[in-house]
Every structure is written in structure tokens, then in C-alpha cells.
Design an enzyme around this catalytic site. Structure first.
Site, PDB file in Angstrom:
ATOM      1  CB  CYS A   2      -0.931   0.008   1.194  1.00 29.41           C
ATOM      2  SG  CYS A   2      -1.310   1.588   1.893  1.00 29.41           S
ATOM      3  NE  ARG A  27       4.693   1.326   0.544  1.00 29.99           N
ATOM      4  CZ  ARG A  27       5.481   1.249   1.607  1.00 29.99           C
ATOM      5  NH1 ARG A  27       6.760   1.497   1.483  1.00 29.99           N
ATOM      6  NH2 ARG A  27       4.999   0.940   2.775  1.00 29.99           N
ATOM      7  CD1 TRP A  75      -0.666  -5.947  -2.267  1.00 28.08           C
ATOM      8  CD2 TRP A  75      -1.312  -6.675  -0.266  1.00 28.08           C
ATOM      9  NE1 TRP A  75      -0.353  -7.278  -2.189  1.00 28.08           N
ATOM     10  CE2 TRP A  75      -0.738  -7.755  -0.965  1.00 28.08           C
ATOM     11  CE3 TRP A  75      -1.802  -6.907   1.028  1.00 28.08           C
ATOM     12  CZ2 TRP A  75      -0.626  -9.044  -0.430  1.00 28.08           C
ATOM     13  CZ3 TRP A  75      -1.695  -8.184   1.563  1.00 28.08           C
ATOM     14  CH2 TRP A  75      -1.120  -9.227   0.832  1.00 28.08           C
ATOM     15  CG  ASN A 101       0.066   0.686   4.964  1.00 25.12           C
ATOM     16  OD1 ASN A 101       1.210   0.926   5.293  1.00 25.12           O
ATOM     17  ND2 ASN A 101      -0.314  -0.540   4.646  1.00 25.12           N
ATOM     18  N   GLY A 102      -2.669  -0.839   6.459  1.00 23.02           N
ATOM     19  CA  GLY A 102      -2.575  -1.713   7.625  1.00 23.02           C
ATOM     20  C   GLY A 102      -3.846  -2.506   7.837  1.00 23.02           C
ATOM     21  CD  GLU A 483      16.949 -14.883  -2.176  1.00 25.89           C
ATOM     22  OE1 GLU A 483      16.197 -15.222  -1.238  1.00 25.89           O
ATOM     23  OE2 GLU A 483      16.795 -13.832  -2.813  1.00 25.89           O
ATOM     24  CE  LYS A 487      14.478 -13.387  -5.185  1.00 24.37           C
ATOM     25  NZ  LYS A 487      14.609 -12.342  -4.302  1.00 24.37           N
ATOM     26  CD  GLU A 490      10.416 -13.080  -4.760  1.00 24.09           C
ATOM     27  OE1 GLU A 490       9.620 -12.571  -3.966  1.00 24.09           O
ATOM     28  OE2 GLU A 490      11.650 -13.004  -4.610  1.00 24.09           O
ATOM     29  CG  HIS A 506      14.906 -38.809   4.422  1.00 24.42           C
ATOM     30  ND1 HIS A 506      14.992 -39.930   5.220  1.00 24.42           N
ATOM     31  CD2 HIS A 506      16.174 -38.387   4.241  1.00 24.42           C
ATOM     32  CE1 HIS A 506      16.263 -40.153   5.521  1.00 24.42           C
ATOM     33  NE2 HIS A 506      17.001 -39.235   4.925  1.00 24.42           N
ATOM     34  CE  LYS A 605      11.822  -4.018  -2.461  1.00 27.00           C
ATOM     35  NZ  LYS A 605      12.641  -5.157  -2.903  1.00 27.00           N
TER      36      LYS A 605
HETATM   37  N1  GLU Z   1      -6.922  -3.108   5.356  1.00 19.27           N
HETATM   38  C1  GLU Z   1      -7.179  -2.090   4.395  1.00 19.27           C
HETATM   39  C2  GLU Z   1      -8.006  -2.617   3.222  1.00 19.27           C
HETATM   40  O1  GLU Z   1      -8.090  -3.771   2.964  1.00 19.27           O
HETATM   41  C3  GLU Z   1      -5.935  -1.376   3.918  1.00 19.27           C
HETATM   42  C4  GLU Z   1      -5.055  -2.243   3.086  1.00 19.27           C
HETATM   43  C5  GLU Z   1      -3.768  -1.551   2.656  1.00 19.27           C
HETATM   44  O2  GLU Z   1      -2.860  -1.429   3.501  1.00 19.27           O
HETATM   45  O3  GLU Z   1      -3.683  -1.181   1.483  1.00 19.27           O
HETATM   46  O4  GLU Z   1      -8.604  -1.874   2.546  1.00 19.27           O
END
Ligand code: GLU
Length: 610
Positions: A2, A27, A75, A101-102, A483, A487, A490, A506, A605
Site C-alpha cells: 500500500c 510496494r 493492497w 495502510n494496515g 533463495e 526468486k 515469485e 526421505h 515489496k
Molecule cells: N486493510 C485495508 C483494506 O483492505 C488497507 C489495506 C492496505 O494497507 O492497502 O482496505
């Protein structure tokens, strides 16, 4: 994860918000939106998918007039990625507009209370609960924006960085954060808020870091900081020395390939920051006392940083003879750890904002354990909260899949291992100096590997259909496989597993069939023959075998195998060279398959949520 951008000044806000969001694209996100304060009210425009959709919809921002606003790339954590769930969100009364964000962990319980108080919800997000809650406190207590946000902070559980517009305060932006990143930038008669510094570097280098559980009030004239008790606090700005062009592709097709090529420089810069006159000097990082001879070391990290930890476990135990454990930060934080006296916790993170790694640092500190960060971003939460911080000199890393930051973390880790070995008398002067001279040769050796990148490009073109890959090795070679497998997974989405070579028999060997690709890493001479035998076993069951090793290993296995060899180096440092072909393989496979190399699906990211 985000991106948040806020702007208040004399210029039109929308184009600045869009440009800032563009610089935070790395990000990871799935939708975007902006809110701009016009003459009378706030206008919100959102779009699902790429930021370019929002740019198109707003005609590059020209459709939204106003000199203050907030923007967001989402996100999704709660609710599908859709235009409706995209931020900014506005509460029923329209008085308050928020980007977040969060994750608000207690959103269900709060939502039920708000529903009972008459609030209606249009989206599935936890964020809409934040808006409604701030709105509720704003009208109930009439204490103004800072009071309403502080009351929200008292009730909220989880992580958040928020930027808020209040309809009644046309010349102000309010922000707050807990465990999610947010910085403030100061220009001439203008102020910025952002999730990360590159978003505002084109405008200013004067940056304030808001502390955890703090708020800030931005106007055109400046910024005032508050703690969660609503008391004004002082914060001094710092001048950041990041190069804004680092966030540009500079002629490369993708950031990932650009950053792969920046590794010789990153390794050289990281070395020259901490090595001079044939000695390692960490005094600048203030870690001498912090690292002073721990009896035990626990390394914590996530993803590639965890893999660096696994490599360093072998290097530190081998060179310094100090017992090392490596833990995934997400597991460490919820384990009731038993710490030996004089343990040092080493936290590795590129962004310094990785939620689990930050929590691990806090957990260790709560037990009275010393903490040392290996981190790329100055001023980040982990850098500030750990007792000491050694910075990797990788510059901004934009591609989601890490390459140069991983390489820089390894270098800092080797230096730490050598320094600990010197402190406890486990390494003689001659060996110490020889190791440092060897490290100084790595940049040139990486360059020479990059000069043959076409071999990997050709291999990727010829193996576009490969769908199962196993990477096997022992010791440091195994950590490298972890690693390499990550890579490839992802960015190219090719299913790849890393296996300790001895474990294959095994169970996993049952998956080997005609055409399965098995890559064996053979840089550690004392176990290379063992892994070569494991390669023989899979070959006799139909696998296509690749050997990855240092020049000279041709002799160890079957001449008919594909061999990728890198220049020789001390075996402790082998991962720094052997990783390069694996990065190139992942990159070229992704390009061949037409994937979004720099922004792989579902990935972010900086993983700022659990
Ligand atoms: N939890 C929030 C959502 O789902 C914010 C997500 C984010 O950090 O972009 O909308």
C-alpha cells in the site's frame, strides 16, 4: 504494501498525488484512489487495477481542482480488490475522508457498535470502520480532529498509517501511525506525507519521521506533532541523501534487471562503508558495544532476509564459533522463546518496516535481549527501535523481488561474522585480512558473471515449459537454494522447491520424473561430492540436471550435465556469487512467460501487515 501520499501547498494537489503514488507502485497494490479538497468539499476518484486507470480517469489529475489532498494505492486485506473497496473512504456524514495502510484487527467488534449507533457501511473494508469511528468521536466529543483521531487510536488494535481530511478544516491534513510506515516532507510553503521517502524526493529532501503511536497536523506553513495523549511533541527534520533517479529505470527494461546489475556497486559501497585500512569499523553504526561478544545469536527475518540469516548461520558459526539460531520473524514473535544470557538478536530487513520483523525486535527487547538491525532504510522503524543498526548501502530497491538488498545484507553479515571472530580470538590476523581482501574481489567477480547473462537468457527461452524445479545443496549451498527457489517462484510463478540434498531421499524423490529439472549447488567442497551423488540419483530417474558451482567443479560430476559456474571465491562467501545466475534465471523466465516482473501478482515489496 500500500502507498499513501498527502499534499498541501500552493500547487494543484492531484498531479502531485498521482506522481507520488507512481513512485510507491513498487510496494504492490491492486487499486488506487485520490481525494482532493476543492473550494467547498472533498472529491474522491478511485479506480480498480493499475494506477494508469486512475490517471486516465482523472485526466492526469486535471479534473480535480484543489491544493490539498490524499492518495492511496491499496493492497487488499479486507474485501476484494474493487473500486468500491478502494480508498479513500468517507463516513456517512461526508465530514471525514481517510486513506489507510494496515489492518484494524478489532474492526468487527467496532463495526457492530457503530452499526448500533446508526452508521451504515458501503464496503467490506476494515478502513471504513476507521472513518466511521473517527467521525463518531468527532461529533460526540466535538474536541476537533486531533482529539477524534487520538480517541480512535485508543480503541484500535492492529497496525495503521492513516491520512485524514476533515471537511471543516480545508487547510489541514492529519496523519497518524502505529506499526505502519509514514513520513512527512517539508517544502517551501508546502507539506507532504508519504509511506516512503521516494514518493516525495522530487519535491524535498527535508523529512520528519513520525514516531509510533503519534499524530501530525500538516498545514501549508508546517507540521505539528502530537503523542497519543494529544500533547504537542518536538520532532527534528533530517535531510535524506537518496538519489531520486534511483527510482527511475534509467534505460533498463525492468527494475529487477537494473538492480541485478547494481550489485557490484552495492557490494563495493557496503564494503567501503565499513572497511578501511584493512579493518572492519562498525563504530559509525554504534554497534560495537551492542555486538560485543554475545554467547548466542538468534537471527530473525522474513523471505529473502531469512535466507540471508540461514547463510549467516553457517558463516558465523564457522568463523566465530558462536552458536546461531535462525528464526522466521513471524514464528519468533509468537513463540515463548527461551533466551540464553548474553544473546544477541539480529533482525534483517530491507525496508525496516516488515511487520513481523519489527514485532520480533520488540519481543526480544521486552525480554531484555540486545537487538541489532541489518537494514537498508535509514529512519525506518526497525532501524530506530533496535539497539544498534548496520545499514546496507543498496539505495532504493524498487522491484518487489529483492536482489541487491539481499546481496548487501550478505556482505554486512560476513563482516559481522569476521568481526565477532576477531573479537573472540577465533580468527588470526592473516586469515582476517585474507578474508577482507577476498570480499573486495566480489564486485569484479559479479560483473564477470553478469557478462555471461545471455547463457541464462538462452536457457530460459529453451525451458519455458518447465513446471517443477528442485534446487538441492548442503550447508551454505542449501541456504542459496532457498533463495534461488523463492526468486523463481515469485517472479516466474514456476513451482520450485529448495531441498537439503540429503533430505531428498526421505520423500521428495518420489516427485522426480522424466524432465523434472533438478539444480544442484556444489560450492562447499567438503560436501560437494555428496550432492553430486544425489544428482546422479535423480538423473537415473529421468531428471534434467544442472550443476551450479565455482569454476573447477566440472570435475565433480557427470560431464553431460548443464553446468553454470562462477569465479572461485572463499567458500564462506560463495552465496554472493552463486545467487547471480539464479536471479538471472528467475528474471529471464518471468520475461519469457510475459509476467509483470517488477510487480508479481499478489506480492508486495514492504510487508507491513502480518
Ligand atoms: N486493510 C485495508 C483494506 O483492505 C488497507 C489495506 C492496505 O494497507 O492497502 O482496505
Amino acid at each position: 504494501m500500500c502507498g499513501i501520499v498527502g499534499y498541501i501547498g500552493k500547487k494543484q494537489a492531484a498531479p502531485i498525488l498521482l506522481e507520488g503514488l507512481k513512485r510507491l507502485e513498487y510496494r504492490g497494490y491492486d487499486s488506487a484512489g485520490i481525494a482532493v479538497r476543492g473550494e467547498k468539499d472533498v472529491t474522491v476518484v478511485k479506480a480498480q487495477g493499475r494506477l494508469s486507470n486512475l490517471v486516465e480517469r482523472t485526466e492526469g489529475g486535471a479534473l480535480l481542482k484543489g491544493t490539498a489532498g490524499i492518495g492511496h494505492t491499496r493492497w487488499a486485506t479486507h474485501g476484494v480488490p474493487s473500486e468500491c473497496n478502494a480508498h479513500p473512504h468517507t463516513a456517512g456524514s461526508g465530514a471525514i475522508t481517510v486513506v489507510h495502510n494496515g489492518i484494524l484487527e478489532n474492526f468487527r467488534e467496532l463495526k457492530e457498535k457503530l452499526l448500533r449507533s446508526g452508521y451504515a457501511f458501503r464496503t467490506e473494508t476494515d478502513t471504513e470502520v476507521i472513518v466511521a469511528l473517527i467521525d463518531y468521536y468527532y461529533w460526540k466529543y466535538k474536541g476537533g480532529p486531533i482529539d477524534a483521531i487520538a480517541r480512535f487510536m485508543q480503541r484500535a488494535r492492529g497496525a495503521y498509517a492513516i491520512a485524514v481530511l476533515f471537511r471543516d478544516f480545508p487547510d489541514d491534513i492529519f496523519v497518524a501511525r502505529k506499526d505502519s510506515p509514514m513520513i512527512i516532507g517539508e517544502g517551501e510553503g508546502e507539506m507532504f506525507a508519504a509511506s516512503d521517502v521516494p514518493a516525495i524526493l522530487n519535491h524535498t529532501r527535508k523529512v520528519y519521521y513520525i514516531g509510533n503511536l503519534e499524530m501530525a497536523h500538516l498545514t501549508r506553513q508546517g507540521v505539528t506533532f502530537y503523542n497519543a495523549d494529544r500533547a504537542v511533541i518536538e520532532r527534528a527534520p533530517t535531510l535524506v541523501d537518496l538519489d531520486p533517479s534511483a527510482a527511475e529505470k534509467g534505460g533498463w527494461e525492468h527494475f529487477m534487471i537494473k538492480e541485478i546489475h547494481e550489485q557490484p556497486r552495492t557490494v563495493a559501497d557496503t564494503l567501503s562503508r565499513y572497511v578501511s585500512g584493512g579493518k572492519i569499523d562498525f563504530s559509525e553504526a554504534g554497534v560495537t558495544e551492542c555486538a560485543a561478544l554475545p554467547s548466542h545469536i538468534v537471527i530473525v527475518g522474513c523471505g529473502s532476509a531469512y535466507h540471508v540469516g540461514v547463510t549467516l548461520q553457517y558463516v558465523i558459526e564457522g568463523l566465530a564459533r558462536i552458536p546461531v539460531r535462525v528464526e522466521l520473524a513471524s514464528e519468533f514473535r509468537y513463540r515463548s522463546m527461551l533466551f540464553e544470557k548474553d544473546t544477541l538478536v539480529v533482525a534483517i530487513t530491507q525496508s525496516g518496516e516488515t511487520a513481523d520483523t519489527l514485532a520480533a525486535v520488540r519481543e526480544a527487547k521486552a525480554h531484555g535481549i540486545r537487538t541489532l538491525a541489518i537494514v537498508n532504510v535509514q529512519g525506518s522503524s526497525v532501524a530506530r527501535e533496535a539497539d544498534g543498526a548496520i545499514f546496507t548501502v543498496a539505495g532504493s530497491e524498487i522491484a518487489v523481488a529483492t536482489t541487491k538488498a539481499y546481496s548487501a545484507q550478505l556482505i554486512v553479515g560476513y563482516l559481522l561474522a569476521l568481526e565477532l571472530a576477531r573479537l573472540n580470538g577465533n580468527i588470526g590476523e592473516e586469515k582476517y585480512r585474507a578474508a577482507l581482501s577476498e570480499l573486495a574481489t566480489l564486485p569484479k567477480k559479479i560483473e564477470s558473471i553478469l557478462a555471461h547473462k545471455e547463457d541464462l537468457q538462452k536457457f530460459a527461452a529453451e525451458h519455458m515449459n518447465m513446471h517443477d524445479v528442485f534446487m538441492i545443496g548442503r550447508g551454505i549451498d542449501y541456504s542459496l537454494c532457498m533463495e534461488g527457489a523463492l526468486k523463481l517462484k515469485e517472479v516466474s510463478y514456476v513451482h520450485t522447491e529448495a531441498y537439503a540434498a540429503g533430505e531428498l531421499k526421505h520423500g521428495t524423490i518420489s516427485l522426480i520424473e522424466q524432465g523434472t529439472v533438478v539444480l544442484g549447488v556444489l560450492s562447499q567442497s567438503f560436501v560437494a561430492e555428496k550432492t553430486a551423488s544425489n544428482l546422479e540419483e535423480v538423473k537415473s530417474r529421468g531428471a534434467d540436471v544442472i550443476r551450479l558451482c565455482m569454476e573447477g567443479c566440472e570435475k565433480i560430476g557427470d560431464p553431460s550435465d548443464t553446468v553454470w559456474s562462477v569465479p572461485p571465491t572463499m567458500e564462506w562467501f560463495a552465496a554472493s556469487l552463486l545467487v547471480v545466475p539464479l536471479q538471472l534465471l528467475a528474471y529471464y523466465m518471468s520475461v519469457q512467460l510475459g509476467h509483470d516482473v517488477d510487480k508479481p501478482r499478489n506480492l508486495a515489496k514492504s510487508v507491513t501487515v502480518e
